[in-house]
Design a protein around this motif. Structure first.
Motif: not given
Length: 184
Positions: A78-101
């Motif tokens: 999801a993070a690599t396919t996000a196109a806009t800054p807003e989408e990338k911010m949302a995807a980055d937040n999800t990825l950060t949570g998954a990495l923490r887990q």
């Protein structure tokens, strides 16, 4: 060509130069925001490049953690396919949570924590996370300066005329503020 004409020309030139100065300042502020976003994007890509190696290393040790590994993989996609800054911010937040887990899961596997490859990947990821954090802070500072520039007088007058739009800062998701729950 009398004195009133010369004064009129000077006043018109001063007004035009003032408008040009305000416009150039707004362009400079907008460009700083764009540049700061590019710095975040670069660090996010660096992190996305590290993740497949990290996931593969963990797979060998944490066989029973497929759900966590899948969540990281999906979040990375999801993070690599996000196109806009807003989408990338949302995807980055999800990825950060998954990495923490994922890193919390790794705590449950002493052999994994001792693995040199995992240790190196974890250090690289931590370094990248620190750079992302700094880049986010810089981005938010640039967004604040830009938004102040387009919302305060006289910039607000010309921001409307020249179509300068307000930008959003980078916000952490609520979930990333919580301590991840580790399943054993």
């Amino acid at each position: 060509m009398g004195l009133p004409f010369i004064i009129g020309v000077i006043v018109v030139v001063a007004i035009v130069m003032g408008i040009a100065g305000i416009y150039n300042n707004l362009v400079t502020l907008r460009n700083r925001v764009d540049n700061a976003w590019q710095n975040i994007d670069t660090q996010l890509q660096r992190r996305n490049d590290l993740i497949p190696n990290l996931v593969e290393t963990v797979k060998g040790y944490a066989v029973h953690e497929q759900e966590t590994l899948d969540a990281v993989t999906q979040a990375r996609t999801a993070a690599t396919t996000a196109a806009t800054p807003e989408e990338k911010m949302a995807a980055d937040n999800t990825l950060t949570g998954a990495l923490r887990q994922l890193l919390m899961v790794a705590e449950a596997y002493p052999d994994l924590k001792a693995n040199a490859n995992f240790t190196q990947l974890q250090a690289s990821l931590e370094d990248t996370e620190n750079k992302i954090s700094y880049a986010r802070q810089s981005y938010n500072d640039c967004v604040l300066n830009y938004n102040n520039g387009i919302q305060t007088f006289p910039g607000n007058i010309f921001a409307g005329i020249f179509q300068f739009k307000q930008r959003s800062g980078f916000e952490a998701a609520e979930a990333s503020r919580e301590v991840p729950q580790v399943k054993f």
